[in-house]
Design a protein around this motif. Structure first.
Motif, mmCIF file in Angstrom:
data_model
loop_
_atom_site.group_PDB
_atom_site.id
_atom_site.type_symbol
_atom_site.label_atom_id
_atom_site.label_comp_id
_atom_site.label_asym_id
_atom_site.label_seq_id
_atom_site.Cartn_x
_atom_site.Cartn_y
_atom_site.Cartn_z
ATOM 1 N N ASP A 1 0.821 -1.215 0.000
ATOM 2 C CA ASP A 1 0.000 0.000 0.000
ATOM 3 C C ASP A 1 0.852 1.260 0.000
ATOM 4 O O ASP A 1 0.567 2.213 -0.734
ATOM 5 C CB ASP A 1 -0.923 0.003 1.218
ATOM 6 C CG ASP A 1 -2.011 -1.056 1.132
ATOM 7 O OD1 ASP A 1 -2.138 -1.687 0.065
ATOM 8 O OD2 ASP A 1 -2.731 -1.242 2.133
ATOM 9 N N ASP A 2 1.871 1.309 0.827
ATOM 10 C CA ASP A 2 2.701 2.508 0.905
ATOM 11 C C ASP A 2 3.395 2.791 -0.425
ATOM 12 O O ASP A 2 3.511 3.948 -0.846
ATOM 13 C CB ASP A 2 3.740 2.364 2.014
ATOM 14 C CG ASP A 2 3.117 2.396 3.399
ATOM 15 O OD1 ASP A 2 1.998 2.934 3.533
ATOM 16 O OD2 ASP A 2 3.733 1.873 4.337
ATOM 17 N N ILE A 44 0.882 4.363 -2.803
ATOM 18 C CA ILE A 44 0.673 5.780 -2.492
ATOM 19 C C ILE A 44 1.832 6.617 -3.026
ATOM 20 O O ILE A 44 1.631 7.634 -3.698
ATOM 21 C CB ILE A 44 0.519 5.980 -0.980
ATOM 22 C CG1 ILE A 44 -0.790 5.362 -0.485
ATOM 23 C CG2 ILE A 44 0.567 7.466 -0.619
ATOM 24 C CD1 ILE A 44 -0.911 5.280 1.017
ATOM 25 N N ARG A 87 -2.163 11.514 -2.574
ATOM 26 C CA ARG A 87 -2.072 10.687 -1.366
ATOM 27 C C ARG A 87 -3.465 10.407 -0.792
ATOM 28 O O ARG A 87 -3.814 9.269 -0.466
ATOM 29 C CB ARG A 87 -1.191 11.376 -0.333
ATOM 30 C CG ARG A 87 -1.072 10.627 0.995
ATOM 31 C CD ARG A 87 -0.070 11.261 1.930
ATOM 32 N NE ARG A 87 1.293 10.990 1.500
ATOM 33 C CZ ARG A 87 2.103 11.887 0.953
ATOM 34 N NH1 ARG A 87 1.690 13.128 0.758
ATOM 35 N NH2 ARG A 87 3.322 11.558 0.585
ATOM 36 N N THR A 120 -5.645 8.152 -3.234
ATOM 37 C CA THR A 120 -5.187 6.760 -3.279
ATOM 38 C C THR A 120 -5.625 6.023 -2.020
ATOM 39 O O THR A 120 -6.150 4.900 -2.092
ATOM 40 C CB THR A 120 -3.653 6.697 -3.422
ATOM 41 O OG1 THR A 120 -3.255 7.444 -4.571
ATOM 42 C CG2 THR A 120 -3.186 5.259 -3.580
ATOM 43 N N ARG A 121 -5.441 6.638 -0.877
ATOM 44 C CA ARG A 121 -5.848 6.004 0.381
ATOM 45 C C ARG A 121 -7.343 5.718 0.402
ATOM 46 O O ARG A 121 -7.792 4.728 0.984
ATOM 47 C CB ARG A 121 -5.474 6.892 1.558
ATOM 48 C CG ARG A 121 -3.976 6.996 1.827
ATOM 49 C CD ARG A 121 -3.716 7.924 3.005
ATOM 50 N NE ARG A 121 -4.422 7.488 4.192
ATOM 51 C CZ ARG A 121 -4.752 8.287 5.201
ATOM 52 N NH1 ARG A 121 -4.481 9.574 5.138
ATOM 53 N NH2 ARG A 121 -5.390 7.815 6.255
ATOM 54 N N SER A 162 -7.720 2.144 5.431
ATOM 55 C CA SER A 162 -6.906 3.264 4.992
ATOM 56 C C SER A 162 -5.807 3.550 6.012
ATOM 57 O O SER A 162 -6.037 3.539 7.206
ATOM 58 C CB SER A 162 -7.774 4.509 4.817
ATOM 59 O OG SER A 162 -6.979 5.642 4.612
ATOM 60 N N GLY A 172 0.048 7.423 4.343
ATOM 61 C CA GLY A 172 1.145 7.102 3.449
ATOM 62 C C GLY A 172 2.344 7.993 3.677
ATOM 63 O O GLY A 172 2.236 9.023 4.291
#
Length: 305
Positions: free
Chosen positions: A258-259, A262, A288, A291-292, A302, A305
């Motif tokens: 996930d990071d 982002i 950011r 995307t979250r 969520s 990031g």
């Protein structure tokens, strides 16, 4: 249009909008002022831009407000509400029944906003709590009576479950909140807004249909001002949402983290439509946040990031 300017909404009698200079970006924040039998503003900025709203009221010769009508409780729309009510003791706040508690006790909302927006919090002000008796809770179909006009609330929970769009049928206006995305007039396009934690893709697409079915003449966007209604243009936002979410999904499948996803979209934010309008810093913040907001679609929480 420059920050602080007050402009009449073309084709709408006694309706203006002020460029609040939100995030120090010209036109990003639009607060609408209705100078009718009962005076009102639609949305209230971050609180950090309150003085520009106050100046706009002075410029229009409005000494007192009757209504602060909020499309939803996100603090870029509702952050200034308590400040306005403190300055106008006869005014009442109108909000979705699911958002009312956050106006009365804003601490949880403030914490969530700080988590979501990161260093963009510098553009906000701590919201002023609003007494319960000054908050009118609205359900789908409820109306705000302004004397010579009526704003009817329509559920639009895809962006956030506490969102309404408001239809002034006589004036032919729909105040869209974020249900129709971010309108960018310089390139005549709509950008996605898919914030955490409760963005719902399918419902957001239905919300676009809700607005289209009202057949307004004017779409009063909360970001970058009004535009003449065009059904094909508005419905294109459904495709924008689908394409954005699919792009995030594909990148998540490729990178598996996930990071990393982002940071990919943050790194490429300046290539996306809108970056040339609101600058690299705000473009990165939008990437950011949006995307979250997609994580919930696939059942993931969520995270910052």
């Amino acid at each position: 249009m420059a920050i602080g300017d007050v402009t009449a909404v073309e084709g709408a009698e006694n309706v203006h909008y002020v460029d609040t200079g939100m995030y120090d970006v010209p036109e990003y924040g639009s607060v609408y002022v209705i100078d009718g039998e009962r005076t009102a503003v639609v949305d209230s900025g971050t609180g950090g831009d309150y003085e520009r709203i106050a100046d706009a009221l002075d410029e229009l010769g409005i000494d007192s407000l009757d209504a602060v009508v909020l499309t939803h409780v996100h603090l870029d729309h509702a952050g200034g509400a308590g400040h306005l009510l403190a300055a106008h003791p006869d005014a009442q706040a109108y909000i979705h029944e699911r958002g009312a508690r956050h106006l009365i006790e804003p601490d949880r909302l403030v914490a969530g906003t700080k988590d979501a927006v990161g260093d963009q919090w510098q553009y906000y002000a701590e919201p002023e709590p609003i007494p319960d008796e000054r908050v009118t809770r609205l359900a789908d179909g409820d109306a705000v009576d302004l004397g010579d006009r009526t704003l009817v609330a329509h559920e639009a929970p895809g962006h956030a479950p506490h969102q309404h769009v408001f239809h002034d049928a006589d004036a032919g206006i729909v105040y869209t909140g974020d249900a129709a995305g971010l309108y960018i007039p310089s390139v005549d396009t709509i950008r996605e807004t898919t914030p955490p934690p409760q963005f719902d893709l399918d419902q957001a697409r239905r919300d676009v249909s809700t607005i289209a079915d009202l057949e307004p003449e004017i779409l009063a966007f909360s970001h970058f001002g009004p535009r003449a209604f065009d059904e094909a243009f508005l419905n294109g936002y459904k495709r924008t949402l689908m394409e954005w979410v699919e792009a995030v999904r594909r990148k998540r499948a490729e990178l598996g983290d996930d990071d990393a996803v982002i940071e990919h979209f943050v790194d490429h934010a300046d290539e996306m439509a809108g970056a040339e309008v609101w600058g690299e810093r705000k473009a990165a913040a939008e990437a950011r946040l949006n995307t979250r907001g997609c994580w919930r679609i696939w059942g993931r929480r969520s995270r910052v990031g």
